[in-house]
Design an enzyme around this catalytic site. Structure first.
Site, short mmCIF file in Angstrom:
data_model
loop_
_atom_site.label_atom_id
_atom_site.label_comp_id
_atom_site.label_asym_id
_atom_site.label_seq_id
_atom_site.Cartn_x
_atom_site.Cartn_y
_atom_site.Cartn_z
N CYS A 2 -26.55 7.04 24.36
CA CYS A 2 -25.75 5.97 23.78
C CYS A 2 -25.87 5.97 22.27
O CYS A 2 -26.79 6.56 21.70
CB CYS A 2 -26.19 4.62 24.33
SG CYS A 2 -26.18 4.50 26.12
N ARG A 29 -21.46 10.06 21.20
CA ARG A 29 -22.70 9.80 21.93
C ARG A 29 -22.47 9.06 23.24
O ARG A 29 -23.39 8.88 24.04
CB ARG A 29 -23.68 9.00 21.06
CG ARG A 29 -24.13 9.73 19.81
CD ARG A 29 -25.17 8.92 19.07
NE ARG A 29 -26.39 8.80 19.85
CZ ARG A 29 -27.43 9.63 19.76
NH1 ARG A 29 -27.37 10.66 18.93
NH2 ARG A 29 -28.49 9.46 20.50
N TRP A 78 -23.13 5.45 27.11
CA TRP A 78 -23.06 6.50 28.12
C TRP A 78 -23.92 6.01 29.27
O TRP A 78 -25.13 5.84 29.14
CB TRP A 78 -23.59 7.82 27.56
CG TRP A 78 -23.43 8.98 28.49
CD1 TRP A 78 -22.34 9.78 28.62
CD2 TRP A 78 -24.41 9.48 29.42
NE1 TRP A 78 -22.56 10.75 29.58
CE2 TRP A 78 -23.82 10.59 30.08
CE3 TRP A 78 -25.70 9.11 29.77
CZ2 TRP A 78 -24.49 11.32 31.06
CZ3 TRP A 78 -26.37 9.83 30.76
CH2 TRP A 78 -25.76 10.92 31.38
N ASN A 104 -30.67 2.42 23.41
CA ASN A 104 -30.44 3.79 23.83
C ASN A 104 -31.70 4.29 24.49
O ASN A 104 -32.79 4.18 23.92
CB ASN A 104 -30.07 4.67 22.62
CG ASN A 104 -29.98 6.13 22.98
OD1 ASN A 104 -29.63 6.49 24.10
ND2 ASN A 104 -30.30 7.00 22.03
N GLY A 105 -31.60 4.85 25.69
CA GLY A 105 -32.77 5.33 26.40
C GLY A 105 -32.84 4.79 27.80
O GLY A 105 -31.84 4.31 28.35
N GLU A 479 -21.52 30.98 28.17
CA GLU A 479 -21.01 30.01 27.21
C GLU A 479 -19.50 29.82 27.37
O GLU A 479 -18.99 28.69 27.28
CB GLU A 479 -21.36 30.44 25.78
CG GLU A 479 -20.87 29.53 24.68
CD GLU A 479 -21.42 28.12 24.74
OE1 GLU A 479 -20.88 27.25 24.04
OE2 GLU A 479 -22.38 27.86 25.51
N LYS A 483 -17.80 26.21 28.23
CA LYS A 483 -16.79 25.57 27.39
C LYS A 483 -15.57 25.18 28.22
O LYS A 483 -15.03 24.09 28.08
CB LYS A 483 -16.35 26.51 26.26
CG LYS A 483 -17.31 26.60 25.11
CD LYS A 483 -17.41 25.28 24.39
CE LYS A 483 -18.79 25.09 23.81
NZ LYS A 483 -19.85 24.83 24.75
N GLU A 486 -16.36 22.22 30.80
CA GLU A 486 -16.70 20.91 30.27
C GLU A 486 -15.53 20.21 29.61
O GLU A 486 -15.48 18.97 29.59
CB GLU A 486 -17.91 20.98 29.33
CG GLU A 486 -17.70 21.71 28.03
CD GLU A 486 -18.98 21.79 27.21
OE1 GLU A 486 -19.89 20.94 27.39
OE2 GLU A 486 -19.09 22.70 26.38
N HIS A 502 -22.74 40.96 44.57
CA HIS A 502 -23.79 40.39 45.40
C HIS A 502 -23.46 38.96 45.82
O HIS A 502 -24.37 38.16 46.08
CB HIS A 502 -25.13 40.43 44.66
CG HIS A 502 -25.60 41.82 44.37
ND1 HIS A 502 -26.05 42.68 45.34
CD2 HIS A 502 -25.66 42.52 43.20
CE1 HIS A 502 -26.38 43.84 44.81
NE2 HIS A 502 -26.16 43.76 43.50
N LYS A 600 -22.72 13.85 23.51
CA LYS A 600 -23.17 14.90 22.60
C LYS A 600 -24.68 15.10 22.63
O LYS A 600 -25.17 16.21 22.80
CB LYS A 600 -22.71 14.56 21.18
CG LYS A 600 -23.06 15.63 20.14
CD LYS A 600 -22.30 16.91 20.40
CE LYS A 600 -22.55 17.94 19.32
NZ LYS A 600 -21.90 19.21 19.65
#
Length: 605
Positions: A2, A29, A78, A104-105, A479, A483, A486, A502, A600
């Site tokens: 957050c 955030r 968040w 936040n937390g 990567e 990208k 997400e 496999h 983020k």
């Protein structure tokens, strides 16, 4: 995760406008809900809404706080505890509205505290862990000598991670503390700010104080005071942030992600500046004298998400040059030393990633040397590790990391050159170090000539997208898939090319484009994998250098980049994949800068 902000302004300052603007700068955030609490003559005025900050701004336009105040706190959420509803949005208050808090937390013992407070007659309005903080302070206020005493007594009961900002009705002060979650104080000519991150107030001041765990801060008209929980004064230096406020704005771009993709020539130049001598190919890293790594027998690199992919690249690079190295997901790291005592490198854009900080602390408890490879000066990782090496990418606002990955990779090349030199391992090819100084120009040409939009138009409705590579191309494949998934919400997976047969090959169809990453290393073996998927009817997009004529003759489509050293090819290759993902997401009308369920800075475990 957050974002929190507090503003104590001088007389005549409208804290509401400053807090709202700060929340917009912190929206990366979290964007499940947002709220603001304003200190006024008739009590604390609360405004909060589920959804985006724009919804909060609309409510404030319809029902502005009266009169305007110089003291306010705000929050963009968040969700961790409780759904993203109006009731669960911050700020939270106690039973009597005497206290407003943003957080936040995660408060680990919130259920125990909630039960205790409920038994004492408190009634809760939300599902969040945060609300217990407001009720605790309100419980202690009547018997406390000062509001600060009530605040610190409540904080002393908390277990878990938190950054907290709090108002008390009728008290002209802003109270704050942190433990395991970031909190920074902005010191300006028109008063002070408290926020989760510097971009919240960078428009107003570049003078900051990085608070540390256990610091208690009280901001008043006389300035700010920092103490321990027990009231002992603490001296923290005031530092100057070198970021430009314009760096935190979109400018002419539709999205922060687009802006940051196109900033990569600049961010790479910053990462390399003063570190490579073009004439001698010598590498100079500030803070590290020659021989600084002479005692390194092995390296562990840890990270999460994109930073883990950079760590994986770094481990591959080190092993190729004779230095034992492994990459670990930070959440799964265990500092097993046995006969070796590795250098542990935490790769973290923000320097505040909870899993990475936890892994670094595990390494320190085992007596291992730690190094933070990070973007943020003054971050927790930078302060706690034995050493720090900055990637110097500048602020990155987009949730999907772009320019920081490129700068992490470039910096890891330089770090590898220094480590191999100090320990007497196989030196990095001088041609690579010569080529790295031209890397910003290589990326600039990719951005000017990319045909990623055309391929996005063709493949954005595909059932799934597979990315494959070998060696240093494998992290690029991971990567590229990350990208795409997400920001587009489409199914995408990255694999080592040899693993296709496999299991994953069972998912390949004519509707499954396969993006094969060619770096100039092991290209012939990768071509064999390309033919395997082509035999199943899958279209293949080759990601390759302009001179790779053999490869170009086999793949169905091509994304090219200028010739560069094979060890550096992952950088321009990744830029092409960033553009491909961006265009696919845009064609699908996804909220690119605000992907669902993501934020983020992941500051909770």
């Amino acid at each position: 995760m957050c974002g929190i902000i507090g503003r104590f302004g001088a007389d005549g300052i409208d804290a509401v406008d400053d807090v709202l603007h700060g929340l917009k700068n912190l929206e990366y955030r979290g964007y499940d809900s947002a709220g603001i609490a304003v200190q006024g003559p008739n009590g604390i005025d609360i405004h909060k809404q589920s959804g985006t900050i724009d919804r909060l701004a609309a409510e404030l336009d319809e029902r502005p706080p009266e009169p305007r105040s110089h003291l306010a706190i705000g929050h963009t959420r968040w969700s961790t505890h409780g759904r993203p509803t109006d009731e669960n949005a911050h700020p939270h208050t106690g039973c009597h509205g005497r206290v407003a808090v943003v957080h936040n937390g995660i408060i680990d013992n919130h259920e125990t505290l909630r039960a205790e407070l409920t038994a004492a007659g408190h009634e809760f309005d939300s599902e969040t862990d945060t609300e217990v903080v407001a009720h605790l302070v309100e419980e202690y206020l009547p018997g406390a000598a000062t509001p600060r005493d009530a605040f610190t007594r409540a904080v002393g009961r908390l277990e878990g991670s938190y950054a907290i900002a709090l108002l008390v009705d009728g008290v002209d002060a802003l109270f704050a503390t942190r433990a395991g979650s970031p909190l920074v104080l902005g010191v300006g000519e028109t008063g002070c700010f408290l926020a989760s991150d510097v971009p919240a107030f960078l428009d107003h001041t570049d003078r900051v104080v990085y608070l540390e765990d256990g610091d208690v801060t009280v901001v008043t008209a006389d300035g700010y005071a920092i103490t321990t929980l027990d009231g002992e004064p603490v001296d923290r230096p005031v530092e100057t942030v070198e970021w430009d406020p314009e760096d935190t704005q979109k400018g002419t771009h539709d999205h922060f992600m687009s802006k940051e993709i196109f900033e990569q020539p600049t961010s790479l130049s910053q990462a390399l500046q003063g570190r490579v001598d073009p004439a001698t190919q010598g590498v100079t890293l500030e803070r590290f004298d020659p021989g600084a790594f002479a005692d390194v027998s092995a390296v562990h690199l840890i990270g999460c998400g994109t930073s883990y992919h950079a760590a994986l690249y770094g481990a591959i690079l080190l092993r190729q040059h004779g230095v034992p190295a492994q990459a670990f997901l930070a959440s799964e790291y265990s500092a097993v030393t046995d006969s070796e005592t590795p250098l542990v490198i935490g790769v973290t854009q923000s320097g505040e990633t909870a899993d990475t900080l936890g892994a670094l602390r595990t390494a320190q408890e085992a007596g291992l040397r730690t190094l933070a490879l990070t973007n943020v000066v003054g971050s927790t990782a930078a302060r706690e590790c034995d050493d720090v090496l900055y990637i110097r990418a500048g602020p990155e606002i987009g949730v999907a990391a772009t320019k920081t990955f490129a700068s992490q990779v470039a910096t890891l090349v330089l770090l590898t050159a220094r480590i191999t030199s100090d320990v007497g391992a196989t030196p990095v090819d001088p041609d690579c170090l010569r080529a790295i100084t031209s890397l910003p120009d290589v990326v600039k040409e990719v951005l000017a000539t990319s045909n990623a939009f055309d391929l996005a138009t063709r493949f954005h409705t595909a059932d799934a997208h597979f990315f494959i590579g070998r060696g240093a191309a494998y992290p690029v494949a991971l990567e590229g898939a990350l990208k795409l998934k997400e920001i587009s919400y489409e199914h995408a997976e990255g694999f080592p090319a040899g693993e296709l047969k496999h299991g994953p090959l069972a998912l390949v169809t004519e509707s499954t484009p396969v993006i094969a990453v060619f770096t100039g290393h092991e290209d012939e073996r990768l071509l064999a994998n390309v033919r395997e998927v082509q035999a199943r009817g899958a279209p293949v997009v080759g990601l390759l250098s302009e001179s790779s004529t053999t490869v170009a003759g086999v793949v169905d489509e091509a994304l090219t980049f200028p010739d560069t050293h094979p060890l550096l090819s992952p950088v321009p290759a990744t830029v092409q994949l960033q553009l491909l993902s961006y265009h696919i997401a845009n064609l699908l009308n996804r909220p690119i800068d605000k992907p669902r369920n993501l934020a983020k800075s992941v500051t909770v475990e």
